[in-house]
Design a protein around this motif. Structure first.
Motif, PDB file in Angstrom:
ATOM      1  N   LYS A   7      -5.946  11.135  14.471  1.00  0.00           N
ATOM      2  CA  LYS A   7      -4.441  10.914  14.479  1.00  0.00           C
ATOM      3  C   LYS A   7      -4.282   9.640  14.807  1.00  0.00           C
ATOM      4  O   LYS A   7      -3.706   9.149  14.655  1.00  0.00           O
ATOM      5  N   PHE A   8      -4.437   9.700  16.308  1.00  0.00           N
ATOM      6  CA  PHE A   8      -4.180   8.147  17.007  1.00  0.00           C
ATOM      7  C   PHE A   8      -4.691   7.185  16.497  1.00  0.00           C
ATOM      8  O   PHE A   8      -4.009   5.963  16.469  1.00  0.00           O
ATOM      9  N   TYR A   9      -6.468   7.130  15.965  1.00  0.00           N
ATOM     10  CA  TYR A   9      -6.641   6.106  15.454  1.00  0.00           C
ATOM     11  C   TYR A   9      -5.539   5.154  14.480  1.00  0.00           C
ATOM     12  O   TYR A   9      -5.737   4.097  14.351  1.00  0.00           O
ATOM     13  N   GLU A  10      -5.926   6.646  13.149  1.00  0.00           N
ATOM     14  CA  GLU A  10      -5.387   6.044  11.866  1.00  0.00           C
ATOM     15  C   GLU A  10      -3.902   5.341  12.027  1.00  0.00           C
ATOM     16  O   GLU A  10      -3.842   4.421  11.507  1.00  0.00           O
ATOM     17  N   SER A  11      -3.052   6.159  13.232  1.00  0.00           N
ATOM     18  CA  SER A  11      -1.941   5.546  13.300  1.00  0.00           C
ATOM     19  C   SER A  11      -1.798   4.132  14.223  1.00  0.00           C
ATOM     20  O   SER A  11      -1.102   3.380  14.037  1.00  0.00           O
ATOM     21  N   LEU A  12      -3.052   4.216  14.976  1.00  0.00           N
ATOM     22  CA  LEU A  12      -2.786   2.666  15.541  1.00  0.00           C
ATOM     23  C   LEU A  12      -3.631   1.726  14.726  1.00  0.00           C
ATOM     24  O   LEU A  12      -3.203   0.800  14.441  1.00  0.00           O
ATOM     25  N   LYS A  13      -4.381   2.263  13.683  1.00  0.00           N
ATOM     26  CA  LYS A  13      -4.769   1.367  12.691  1.00  0.00           C
ATOM     27  C   LYS A  13      -3.999   0.486  11.842  1.00  0.00           C
ATOM     28  O   LYS A  13      -4.143  -0.378  11.256  1.00  0.00           O
ATOM     29  N   ILE A  16      -1.156  -1.723  13.740  1.00  0.00           N
ATOM     30  CA  ILE A  16      -2.701  -2.858  13.854  1.00  0.00           C
ATOM     31  C   ILE A  16      -2.836  -4.181  12.740  1.00  0.00           C
ATOM     32  O   ILE A  16      -1.423  -5.284  12.216  1.00  0.00           O
ATOM     33  N   LEU A  17      -2.863  -3.054  11.489  1.00  0.00           N
ATOM     34  CA  LEU A  17      -2.867  -4.449  10.223  1.00  0.00           C
ATOM     35  C   LEU A  17      -1.525  -4.384   9.782  1.00  0.00           C
ATOM     36  O   LEU A  17      -1.243  -5.389   9.213  1.00  0.00           O
ATOM     37  N   ALA A 108       1.117   4.646  18.151  1.00  0.00           N
ATOM     38  CA  ALA A 108       0.767   3.628  18.241  1.00  0.00           C
ATOM     39  C   ALA A 108       1.617   1.874  18.575  1.00  0.00           C
ATOM     40  O   ALA A 108       1.734   1.303  17.897  1.00  0.00           O
ATOM     41  N   ASP A 109       1.854   2.232  19.319  1.00  0.00           N
ATOM     42  CA  ASP A 109       2.280   1.102  20.480  1.00  0.00           C
ATOM     43  C   ASP A 109       2.056   0.281  20.638  1.00  0.00           C
ATOM     44  O   ASP A 109       2.206  -0.042  22.317  1.00  0.00           O
ATOM     45  N   PHE A 110       1.168  -0.659  20.275  1.00  0.00           N
ATOM     46  CA  PHE A 110       0.566  -1.314  20.718  1.00  0.00           C
ATOM     47  C   PHE A 110       1.014  -2.736  21.024  1.00  0.00           C
ATOM     48  O   PHE A 110       0.964  -4.148  21.803  1.00  0.00           O
ATOM     49  N   TYR A 111       2.456  -2.967  20.947  1.00  0.00           N
ATOM     50  CA  TYR A 111       3.326  -4.143  21.576  1.00  0.00           C
ATOM     51  C   TYR A 111       3.308  -4.047  23.260  1.00  0.00           C
ATOM     52  O   TYR A 111       3.519  -5.248  23.469  1.00  0.00           O
TER      53      TYR A 111
END
Length: 135
Positions: A7-13, A16-17, A108-111
């Motif tokens: 779930k986290f992988y898909e939300s991060l992906k 990020i895109l 997925a807060d990569f910011y």
């Protein structure tokens, strides 16, 4: 990969895109257990520490951890406050809360990684009244 990690992988992906479209980062490599990106950092004219304008970060997904862990990939990455020394690369301490609370609310807060790099380059990441023992 467990369902929660997936779930986290898909939300991060997905996040990020979206960020790549906004010019915050570029995607370097997408694998089953990790995503590697290049963050494009807006540096000040005279950076306080050795943060580069492009920093490669690898988000690693593990069945033993419910959220991806970001690692800086540069071997000579500076030793800064709020940087946890990992077994292979440098791991960031991104939030001022316990990990379980962070894991439950992570979206997925990569910011946060961008902000960590941005403020580190300016010397504003660590506040004067903030103890170094906590992140």
């Amino acid at each position: 990969m467990e369902n929660l990690s997936l779930k986290f992988y898909e939300s991060l992906k997905e996040a990020i895109l979206e960020a790549e479209k906004e010019g915050v980062l570029t995607v370097n490599k997408v694998l089953k257990d990790s995503i590697t990106v290049n963050y494009l950092i807006d540096l000040p004219q005279y950076p306080i520490c050795d943060i580069k304008s492009v920093e490669q970060v690898k988000f690693v997904f593990s069945p033993s951890c419910s959220v991806p862990i970001p690692y800086f990939m540069r071997l000579d990455f500076p030793n800064l406050p709020h940087l946890l020394i990992g077994t292979c690369n440098e791991e960031t301490c991104l939030v001022q809360s316990d990990f379980e609370h962070f894991a439950l609310s992570w979206n997925a807060d990569f910011y946060q990684v961008y902000e960590w790099l941005f403020h580190s380059s300016r010397g504003t990441l660590h506040q004067n009244d903030q103890p170094l023992g906590t992140c």
